[in-house]
Design a protein around this motif. Structure first.
Motif, PDB file in Angstrom:
ATOM      1  N   ARG A 114       9.937  96.976 -17.087  1.00  0.00           N
ATOM      2  CA  ARG A 114       8.833  96.208 -16.545  1.00  0.00           C
ATOM      3  C   ARG A 114       9.334  95.182 -15.528  1.00  0.00           C
ATOM      4  O   ARG A 114       8.708  94.949 -14.487  1.00  0.00           O
ATOM      5  N   LEU A 115      10.491  94.609 -15.829  1.00  0.00           N
ATOM      6  CA  LEU A 115      11.079  93.626 -14.915  1.00  0.00           C
ATOM      7  C   LEU A 115      11.460  94.279 -13.595  1.00  0.00           C
ATOM      8  O   LEU A 115      11.245  93.719 -12.513  1.00  0.00           O
ATOM      9  N   HIS A 116      12.005  95.492 -13.658  1.00  0.00           N
ATOM     10  CA  HIS A 116      12.401  96.193 -12.434  1.00  0.00           C
ATOM     11  C   HIS A 116      11.185  96.617 -11.608  1.00  0.00           C
ATOM     12  O   HIS A 116      11.211  96.555 -10.373  1.00  0.00           O
ATOM     13  N   LYS A 117      10.132  97.068 -12.289  1.00  0.00           N
ATOM     14  CA  LYS A 117       8.949  97.520 -11.560  1.00  0.00           C
ATOM     15  C   LYS A 117       8.260  96.369 -10.815  1.00  0.00           C
ATOM     16  O   LYS A 117       7.656  96.582  -9.760  1.00  0.00           O
ATOM     17  N   CYS A 118       8.377  95.176 -11.362  1.00  0.00           N
ATOM     18  CA  CYS A 118       7.726  94.011 -10.748  1.00  0.00           C
ATOM     19  C   CYS A 118       8.645  93.265  -9.787  1.00  0.00           C
ATOM     20  O   CYS A 118       8.300  92.176  -9.321  1.00  0.00           O
ATOM     21  N   SER A 119       9.796  93.816  -9.508  1.00  0.00           N
ATOM     22  CA  SER A 119      10.760  93.116  -8.662  1.00  0.00           C
ATOM     23  C   SER A 119      10.351  93.208  -7.187  1.00  0.00           C
ATOM     24  O   SER A 119       9.602  94.104  -6.778  1.00  0.00           O
ATOM     25  N   LEU A 120      10.888  92.273  -6.399  1.00  0.00           N
ATOM     26  CA  LEU A 120      10.614  92.197  -4.974  1.00  0.00           C
ATOM     27  C   LEU A 120      11.846  92.608  -4.186  1.00  0.00           C
ATOM     28  O   LEU A 120      12.971  92.594  -4.707  1.00  0.00           O
ATOM     29  N   ASP A 121      11.645  92.971  -2.944  1.00  0.00           N
ATOM     30  CA  ASP A 121      12.780  93.295  -2.087  1.00  0.00           C
ATOM     31  C   ASP A 121      13.628  92.050  -1.857  1.00  0.00           C
ATOM     32  O   ASP A 121      13.120  90.926  -1.750  1.00  0.00           O
ATOM     33  N   ALA A 122      14.937  92.258  -1.793  1.00  0.00           N
ATOM     34  CA  ALA A 122      15.847  91.150  -1.552  1.00  0.00           C
ATOM     35  C   ALA A 122      15.714  90.661  -0.114  1.00  0.00           C
ATOM     36  O   ALA A 122      15.254  91.397   0.782  1.00  0.00           O
ATOM     37  N   THR A 123      16.122  89.441   0.111  1.00  0.00           N
ATOM     38  CA  THR A 123      16.107  88.896   1.469  1.00  0.00           C
ATOM     39  C   THR A 123      17.228  89.533   2.286  1.00  0.00           C
ATOM     40  O   THR A 123      18.163  90.131   1.744  1.00  0.00           O
ATOM     41  N   ASP A 124      17.144  89.416   3.592  1.00  0.00           N
ATOM     42  CA  ASP A 124      18.189  89.963   4.463  1.00  0.00           C
ATOM     43  C   ASP A 124      19.533  89.315   4.168  1.00  0.00           C
ATOM     44  O   ASP A 124      20.583  89.985   4.212  1.00  0.00           O
ATOM     45  N   GLU A 125      19.521  88.032   3.879  1.00  0.00           N
ATOM     46  CA  GLU A 125      20.776  87.336   3.583  1.00  0.00           C
ATOM     47  C   GLU A 125      21.426  87.901   2.330  1.00  0.00           C
ATOM     48  O   GLU A 125      22.641  88.136   2.292  1.00  0.00           O
ATOM     49  N   MET A 139      34.193  99.261  -2.868  1.00  0.00           N
ATOM     50  CA  MET A 139      33.489  99.790  -4.030  1.00  0.00           C
ATOM     51  C   MET A 139      32.829 101.124  -3.704  1.00  0.00           C
ATOM     52  O   MET A 139      32.058 101.230  -2.747  1.00  0.00           O
ATOM     53  N   ARG A 140      33.136 102.148  -4.497  1.00  0.00           N
ATOM     54  CA  ARG A 140      32.510 103.450  -4.317  1.00  0.00           C
ATOM     55  C   ARG A 140      31.101 103.482  -4.904  1.00  0.00           C
ATOM     56  O   ARG A 140      30.203 104.114  -4.357  1.00  0.00           O
ATOM     57  N   LYS A 141      30.920 102.837  -6.057  1.00  0.00           N
ATOM     58  CA  LYS A 141      29.599 102.803  -6.681  1.00  0.00           C
ATOM     59  C   LYS A 141      28.790 101.689  -6.035  1.00  0.00           C
ATOM     60  O   LYS A 141      29.095 100.506  -6.178  1.00  0.00           O
ATOM     61  N   LYS A 142      27.762 102.060  -5.314  1.00  0.00           N
ATOM     62  CA  LYS A 142      26.941 101.105  -4.593  1.00  0.00           C
ATOM     63  C   LYS A 142      25.834 100.566  -5.503  1.00  0.00           C
ATOM     64  O   LYS A 142      25.252 101.305  -6.310  1.00  0.00           O
ATOM     65  N   ALA A 143      25.549  99.285  -5.352  1.00  0.00           N
ATOM     66  CA  ALA A 143      24.508  98.638  -6.141  1.00  0.00           C
ATOM     67  C   ALA A 143      23.355  98.227  -5.240  1.00  0.00           C
ATOM     68  O   ALA A 143      23.499  98.118  -4.016  1.00  0.00           O
ATOM     69  N   ALA A 144      22.222  97.995  -5.847  1.00  0.00           N
ATOM     70  CA  ALA A 144      21.040  97.472  -5.145  1.00  0.00           C
ATOM     71  C   ALA A 144      20.772  96.062  -5.640  1.00  0.00           C
ATOM     72  O   ALA A 144      21.176  95.686  -6.746  1.00  0.00           O
ATOM     73  N   VAL A 145      20.094  95.267  -4.823  1.00  0.00           N
ATOM     74  CA  VAL A 145      19.773  93.907  -5.207  1.00  0.00           C
ATOM     75  C   VAL A 145      18.283  93.659  -4.978  1.00  0.00           C
ATOM     76  O   VAL A 145      17.718  94.101  -3.966  1.00  0.00           O
ATOM     77  N   HIS A 146      17.638  93.001  -5.946  1.00  0.00           N
ATOM     78  CA  HIS A 146      16.216  92.680  -5.867  1.00  0.00           C
ATOM     79  C   HIS A 146      15.999  91.269  -6.397  1.00  0.00           C
ATOM     80  O   HIS A 146      16.862  90.693  -7.066  1.00  0.00           O
ATOM     81  N   GLU A 147      14.808  90.747  -6.124  1.00  0.00           N
ATOM     82  CA  GLU A 147      14.400  89.457  -6.659  1.00  0.00           C
ATOM     83  C   GLU A 147      13.242  89.667  -7.631  1.00  0.00           C
ATOM     84  O   GLU A 147      12.512  90.654  -7.541  1.00  0.00           O
ATOM     85  N   ASN A 148      13.101  88.708  -8.562  1.00  0.00           N
ATOM     86  CA  ASN A 148      11.997  88.802  -9.509  1.00  0.00           C
ATOM     87  C   ASN A 148      11.561  87.404  -9.916  1.00  0.00           C
ATOM     88  O   ASN A 148      12.392  86.541 -10.218  1.00  0.00           O
ATOM     89  N   LEU A 149      10.260  87.187  -9.932  1.00  0.00           N
ATOM     90  CA  LEU A 149       9.717  85.878 -10.281  1.00  0.00           C
ATOM     91  C   LEU A 149       9.915  85.539 -11.751  1.00  0.00           C
ATOM     92  O   LEU A 149       9.980  84.362 -12.120  1.00  0.00           O
ATOM     93  N   SER A 150      10.005  86.570 -12.607  1.00  0.00           N
ATOM     94  CA  SER A 150      10.177  86.342 -14.046  1.00  0.00           C
ATOM     95  C   SER A 150      11.638  86.279 -14.458  1.00  0.00           C
ATOM     96  O   SER A 150      11.938  85.979 -15.612  1.00  0.00           O
ATOM     97  N   VAL A 163      21.648  97.837 -10.662  1.00  0.00           N
ATOM     98  CA  VAL A 163      20.696  97.022  -9.911  1.00  0.00           C
ATOM     99  C   VAL A 163      20.927  95.563 -10.288  1.00  0.00           C
ATOM    100  O   VAL A 163      20.952  95.212 -11.472  1.00  0.00           O
ATOM    101  N   ILE A 164      21.081  94.716  -9.266  1.00  0.00           N
ATOM    102  CA  ILE A 164      21.247  93.276  -9.475  1.00  0.00           C
ATOM    103  C   ILE A 164      19.897  92.609  -9.278  1.00  0.00           C
ATOM    104  O   ILE A 164      19.244  92.797  -8.258  1.00  0.00           O
ATOM    105  N   LEU A 165      19.469  91.849 -10.301  1.00  0.00           N
ATOM    106  CA  LEU A 165      18.222  91.099 -10.222  1.00  0.00           C
ATOM    107  C   LEU A 165      18.542  89.614 -10.076  1.00  0.00           C
ATOM    108  O   LEU A 165      19.338  89.068 -10.851  1.00  0.00           O
TER     109      LEU A 165
END
Length: 458
Positions: A114-125, A139-150, A163-165
């Motif tokens: 639920r936290l991942h589904k409600c996450s926002l796109d990360a800023t450019d920075e 790093m060969r294994k690439k990660a994604a980064v998102h923001e979340n209000l909760s 995924v980094i929140l």
């Protein structure tokens, strides 16, 4: 070789025992090497300790010894009616705890999804910092980064697709580099996979408080390894004060609550864990660490010592269980049936007869074995299915002929029915219970014997 009967219980007990011993030896070495500031060995060897809770090698050794080369079983894992009652109660308790742990896991998984589904796109920075650090560290294994209000504190989850929140609050570039670098370091070190394995083992060994202590210790050392890479090495991206100022600052905003979900790796668990990490990193000097080859050799040596100690303890446990089994065993002696005198009748070839003769295949229940049985030992056949009303005809030829021997069957509930005699022993057991039965022979003499045994099910 399949597991059946009470062997599930012994598998869990044996592995829990070996895990306790390995953790105890590791804690003893940890206390010594922590004073010497040889932290690399502690981090690497902690992974070996986890394997002692994962691989039931002592149980498999005991199982292999119990299974003879002649196909017989020595009866090490037999149960008696009294033990069966205890095992059923223990299984119900363990299953209830396991189901509760699974419920907690599913609830935590749903919260994380639920936290991942409600996450926002990360800023450019944030995205630029993530890509820059991944390229710098190769790093060969690439990660994604998102923001979340909760999301109150930074965290990373996902063994295969991490995924980094991040909390959806404005942060300075220096702070973002430390936070994102910290979570990327967990990915580089494989901490997510180890925590996932530990979390599943926790659901199996929920009843063992030692495992919970080990869980906390290993998580602390995983965090230390991450802290060391971030602020303890020569080429670290931050210094000690700057790094922990960021962590303590976020802890104050969060109120020190920390991460309560067992699935992700958080920036910190709680205020107490931060204090332990600061104490572990205080005064750390990278130059004092052992080389990687030395660390690995010592870790393998530790695993060997722990294995020998665990095996010795396993044998001691089995001896204790055997004593309990013998004390609670119930054997119902039956009177020996004397063989009937048979009169041989000769029928000449070609004699007329009204009987129809049909050639039949060999009966399914027929079996034969030749066993060597030491003093105070018994051997049994693999299980076979019988129904009430069937008869099990057992014949045994014992050598030497003057040695007392017990021949009998083991019923599905563990009760034994047997006869005792010398030389040739023949007896027919009428089946009184549906289920799996076994034939066994017990040496009651003062010397080793050889027994040829056969049985037939009617």
């Amino acid at each position: 070789m399949s597991l059946s009967g009470s062997e599930w219980f012994f598998c869990i007990v044996y592995t829990s025992l070996t895990g306790n011993l390995a953790y105890g030896l590791w804690k003893f070495a940890e206390a010594f090497l922590r004073k010497k500031k040889k932290y690399s060995w502690i981090v690497v060897s902690s992974k070996f300790v986890i394997l002692f809770w994962t691989l039931p090698f002592v149980f498999l050794m005991a199982l292999d010894v119990s299974h003879g080369a002649d196909g017989s079983w020595n009866g090490d894992f037999d149960i008696t009616p009294a033990i069966l009652v205890v095992l059923r109660g223990l299984f119900i308790a363990w299953a209830a705890g396991f189901l509760w742990q699974m419920f907690r896991y599913l609830r935590a998984r749903m919260q994380l999804n639920r936290l991942h589904k409600c996450s926002l796109d990360a800023t450019d920075e944030e995205t630029d910092i993530l890509e820059e650090l991944q390229d710098t560290w190769g790093m060969r294994k690439k990660a994604a980064v998102h923001e979340n209000l909760s999301c109150k504190i930074p965290q990373v989850s996902g063994v295969f697709r991490p995924v980094i929140l991040l909390p959806a609050i404005p942060q300075k570039e220096a702070c973002l580099r430390i936070v994102i670098g910290h979570e990327l370091t967990h990915i580089r070190n494989g901490d997510l996979a180890w925590k996932c394995l530990l979390s599943w083992l926790l659901r199996v060994y929920w009843f063992n408080p030692v495992f919970r202590l080990m869980f906390r210790d290993i998580m602390d050392w995983n965090e230390f390894s991450c802290d060391r890479d971030m602020c303890g090495r020569r080429d670290a991206p931050a210094d000690f004060s700057e790094y922990f100022d960021v962590i303590l600052g976020m802890s104050k905003k969060d109120g020190g609550g920390g991460g309560g979900n067992l699935l992700p790796m958080s920036l910190y668990e709680n205020g107490t864990s931060i204090e332990r990490r600061i104490q572990m990193m205080r005064g750390y000097r990278y130059e004092k660490e052992w080389k990687r080859g030395t660390v690995l050799c010592l870790a393998v040596l530790f695993a060997a010592v722990a294995s020998l100690t665990s095996y010795a303890a396993g044998k001691g446990f089995l001896a204790g269980y055997t004593a309990v089994k013998d004390a609670t065993m119930v054997v119902y002696e039956e009177e020996l049936q004397e063989p009937e005198e048979l009169v041989e009748v000769r029928i000449p070839a070609g004699t007329a007869s009204d009987v129809i003769e049909i050639e039949m295949p060999m009966e399914k229940g027929r079996a034969y074995a030749n066993w060597s049985i030491p003093v105070n030992n018994s051997k049994k056949t693999p299980g076979f299915s019988c129904s009430v009303g069937d008869e099990i005809d057992v014949t045994a030829y014992v050598d030497p002929e003057n040695k007392l021997t017990r021949v009998g069957i083991i019923e599905p509930d563990g009760d034994r029915r047997a006869v005792s005699s010398k030389g040739k022993i023949t007896h027919t057991f009428k089946v009184e219970k549906n289920g799996t039965h076994k034939v066994y022979i017990e040496n009651q003499s003062d010397t080793a014997i050889t027994a040829e045994v056969s049985y037939h099910i009617y």
